[in-house]
Design a protein around this motif. Structure first.
Motif, short mmCIF file in Angstrom:
data_model
loop_
_atom_site.label_atom_id
_atom_site.label_comp_id
_atom_site.label_asym_id
_atom_site.label_seq_id
_atom_site.Cartn_x
_atom_site.Cartn_y
_atom_site.Cartn_z
N ALA A 1 4.87 3.85 2.48
CA ALA A 1 4.51 2.58 1.87
C ALA A 1 4.63 1.46 2.89
O ALA A 1 5.44 1.52 3.82
CB ALA A 1 5.42 2.29 0.68
N SER A 2 3.82 0.43 2.70
CA SER A 2 3.86 -0.70 3.63
C SER A 2 3.62 -2.00 2.88
O SER A 2 3.03 -2.02 1.79
CB SER A 2 2.81 -0.55 4.73
OG SER A 2 1.51 -0.65 4.19
N ARG A 3 4.09 -3.07 3.49
CA ARG A 3 3.82 -4.42 2.98
C ARG A 3 3.53 -5.30 4.19
O ARG A 3 4.43 -5.66 4.94
CB ARG A 3 5.03 -4.95 2.23
CG ARG A 3 4.92 -6.42 1.82
CD ARG A 3 3.78 -6.67 0.83
NE ARG A 3 3.92 -7.96 0.17
CZ ARG A 3 3.39 -9.11 0.63
NH1 ARG A 3 2.71 -9.11 1.77
NH2 ARG A 3 3.56 -10.23 -0.04
N GLU A 4 2.24 -5.58 4.41
CA GLU A 4 1.86 -6.42 5.53
C GLU A 4 2.19 -7.87 5.21
O GLU A 4 1.90 -8.37 4.11
CB GLU A 4 0.37 -6.29 5.82
CG GLU A 4 -0.07 -7.04 7.07
CD GLU A 4 -1.53 -6.81 7.41
OE1 GLU A 4 -2.01 -7.42 8.39
OE2 GLU A 4 -2.19 -6.02 6.69
N LEU B 1 0.62 3.38 10.19
CA LEU B 1 1.91 3.86 9.70
C LEU B 1 1.79 5.28 9.14
O LEU B 1 2.64 6.14 9.41
CB LEU B 1 2.45 2.92 8.63
CG LEU B 1 3.83 3.27 8.05
CD1 LEU B 1 4.91 3.12 9.10
CD2 LEU B 1 4.13 2.39 6.83
N VAL B 2 0.74 5.54 8.39
CA VAL B 2 0.53 6.88 7.83
C VAL B 2 0.34 7.89 8.96
O VAL B 2 0.86 9.01 8.91
CB VAL B 2 -0.67 6.89 6.87
CG1 VAL B 2 -0.99 8.31 6.41
CG2 VAL B 2 -0.39 5.99 5.66
N GLN C 1 0.84 -1.19 0.00
CA GLN C 1 0.00 0.00 0.00
C GLN C 1 0.88 1.24 0.00
O GLN C 1 1.98 1.25 0.56
CB GLN C 1 -0.92 0.02 1.23
CG GLN C 1 -1.98 -1.07 1.22
CD GLN C 1 -2.90 -0.99 2.42
OE1 GLN C 1 -2.65 -1.61 3.45
NE2 GLN C 1 -3.97 -0.21 2.29
N GLU D 1 0.24 -2.12 10.17
CA GLU D 1 -1.04 -1.63 9.67
C GLU D 1 -0.78 -0.33 8.92
O GLU D 1 -0.22 0.62 9.48
CB GLU D 1 -2.01 -1.40 10.82
CG GLU D 1 -2.38 -2.66 11.58
CD GLU D 1 -3.30 -2.37 12.74
OE1 GLU D 1 -3.73 -1.19 12.87
OE2 GLU D 1 -3.60 -3.29 13.52
N HIS D 2 -1.21 -0.26 7.67
CA HIS D 2 -0.87 0.88 6.84
C HIS D 2 -1.43 2.19 7.39
O HIS D 2 -0.72 3.21 7.45
CB HIS D 2 -1.37 0.67 5.41
CG HIS D 2 -0.96 1.77 4.48
ND1 HIS D 2 0.33 1.91 4.00
CD2 HIS D 2 -1.67 2.81 3.95
CE1 HIS D 2 0.41 2.95 3.22
NE2 HIS D 2 -0.79 3.53 3.17
N SER E 1 0.71 5.69 0.34
CA SER E 1 0.04 6.96 0.60
C SER E 1 1.06 8.07 0.51
O SER E 1 2.27 7.84 0.53
CB SER E 1 -0.62 6.96 1.99
OG SER E 1 -1.59 5.93 2.10
#
Length: 408
Positions: free
Chosen positions: A14-17, A197-198, A3, A193-194, A5
């Motif tokens: 950015a994230s990768r769960e 994180l944002v 994801q 959790e995206h 933002s």
């Protein structure tokens, strides 16, 4: 799921769960490194990376170390020619602390004069250690020969002269010019959790100024020779050719050509130089790509008494490579490349680095399936054409303890 933002100031988040793990890798990636430096400030990107650990925000250097290690985490950083990264490995519940520490180091470093002078000494020791290690310094020599009198050809560590002249004001100006929201990416992978994180990014990095630093001047491959001396039984050889930029149309074809030549134990260089003739313990080829250009290099370490034979054989293998590469070799290195990519993505750090690199290059999330498709699309003719193109151009050569030989 990946994801992405953007904060209002332009910072990418950015994230990768990754289900099933309890830890997270958190990194702030900066599109700025040693090739952005002036000659006077050569080494400042690396010195900056060191200095932010010497006190930031409300913490001293010791308190930074204790804060991350009290929770079983690890804090690190790395400077490259086109990027710098600041990273934290933590249990998932300590992601806020990891981000807090990284934000403090970037936004509120102390740069105390006494600490700066001490850390200069540390960097100079690091530089001295590299110069005492032929297998390390030969790559700086090759870089210098390949990109003579250009930022891309200078050492990431700098020189004694340039390090000595850098001041705290220089470090502050470097931060203000290069650590802008548009050139930064915050990435987390693992149990993350995206949305959270944002929120954390917004609370810590909202005050970063927008925009990006000026792009570095395009590099030009010059070619040339560097000859070094070392009091050791080993001789070291590095050859360099201009390679494609990361986004060039023939990048994957060139990468696979280089893998056939020297990418593993089944490669031509390893099998013929080491296995068949026993002329070197270490021999390989690799491709280092940047945005505007790449460097295809070959390295070998051999006994001085066998160096002339090793050099001659390497030249023969390289000279014969384009016309004789086979479909079987292409299929093998393609499978190796796909497996290497997918295996690396099984770790949180592999995911974080992958996401950060693709965002830096494409400014979008790139599914690994796209990379696999690009690898699958390479034909034998494309592989040979990419190899011929690289080998037809000028070359760079760096040696330590190798007798002079005529280039092929």
């Amino acid at each position: 799921m990946m994801q992405l933002s953007h904060l209002p100031n332009g910072l990418r988040v950015a994230s990768r769960e990754m289900p099933g793990i309890e830890t997270a890798a958190v990194g702030l990636y900066v599109d700025s490194g040693s090739r952005h430096e002036s000659a006077r400030l050569n080494g400042i990107a690396h010195l900056f990376e060191h200095m932010v650990f010497k006190g930031a925000g409300s913490r001293t250097a010791r308190e930074i170390s204790e804060a991350i290690e009290d929770v079983g985490g690890d804090l690190n950083a790395c400077t490259d020619r086109d990027s710098t990264s600041f990273t934290a490995s933590v249990m998932a519940e300590h992601i806020p602390l990891g981000i807090e520490l990284i934000a403090d180091m970037i936004l509120a470093p102390h740069f105390a004069k006494a600490e700066l002078e001490r850390e200069k000494d540390v960097v100079l020791q690091e530089l001295g250690e590299a110069r005492d290690t032929p297998s390390d310094i030969i790559f700086d020599d090759l870089q210098s020969a390949a990109f003579a009198d250009q930022p891309l050809g200078r050492s990431i560590l700098g020189s004694e002269e340039s390090i000595e002249t850098i001041t705290a004001d220089d470090l502050h100006e470097w931060r203000q010019a290069h650590y802008r929201a548009g050139s930064l990416t915050l990435v987390a992978a693992g149990k993350v959790e995206h949305a959270r994180l944002v929120d954390l990014a917004g609370s810590r990095f909202a005050d970063l100024p927008p925009g990006s630093p000026a792009a570095p001047d395009p590099a030009g491959f010059t070619g040339g020779n560097r000859v070094g001396r070392a009091a050791s039984d080993q001789a070291h050889l590095a050859l360099g050719f201009q390679g494609p930029a990361q986004l060039a149309g023939d990048y994957y074809a060139a990468r696979l050509f280089i893998d056939v030549l020297g990418g593993g134990m089944s490669s031509r260089l390893f099998q013929q130089v080491r296995e068949d003739r026993g002329l070197a313990y270490t021999v390989y080829a690799m491709l280092q790509p940047w945005r505007d250009i790449g460097l295809f290099s070959i390295y070998a370490a051999t006994a001085r008494s066998q160096s002339a034979s090793a050099v001659q054989l390497i030249e023969e293998i390289v000279g014969d490579s384009v016309a004789t590469m086979t479909q079987r070799e292409l299929d093998r290195v393609r499978t190796q490349a796909k497996a290497g990519l997918l295996m690396s993505l099984e770790s949180s750090w592999g995911q974080a680095h992958y996401v950060a690199r693709q965002l830096s290059l494409h400014d979008r999330l790139v599914d690994p399936a796209e990379v696999v498709a690009d690898l699958e699309a390479v034909t034998l003719d494309q592989l040979r054409a990419a190899g011929a193109k690289m080998l037809a151009g000028p070359r760079a050569r760096a040696t330590i303890g190798v007798p002079a030989v005529r280039a092929a």
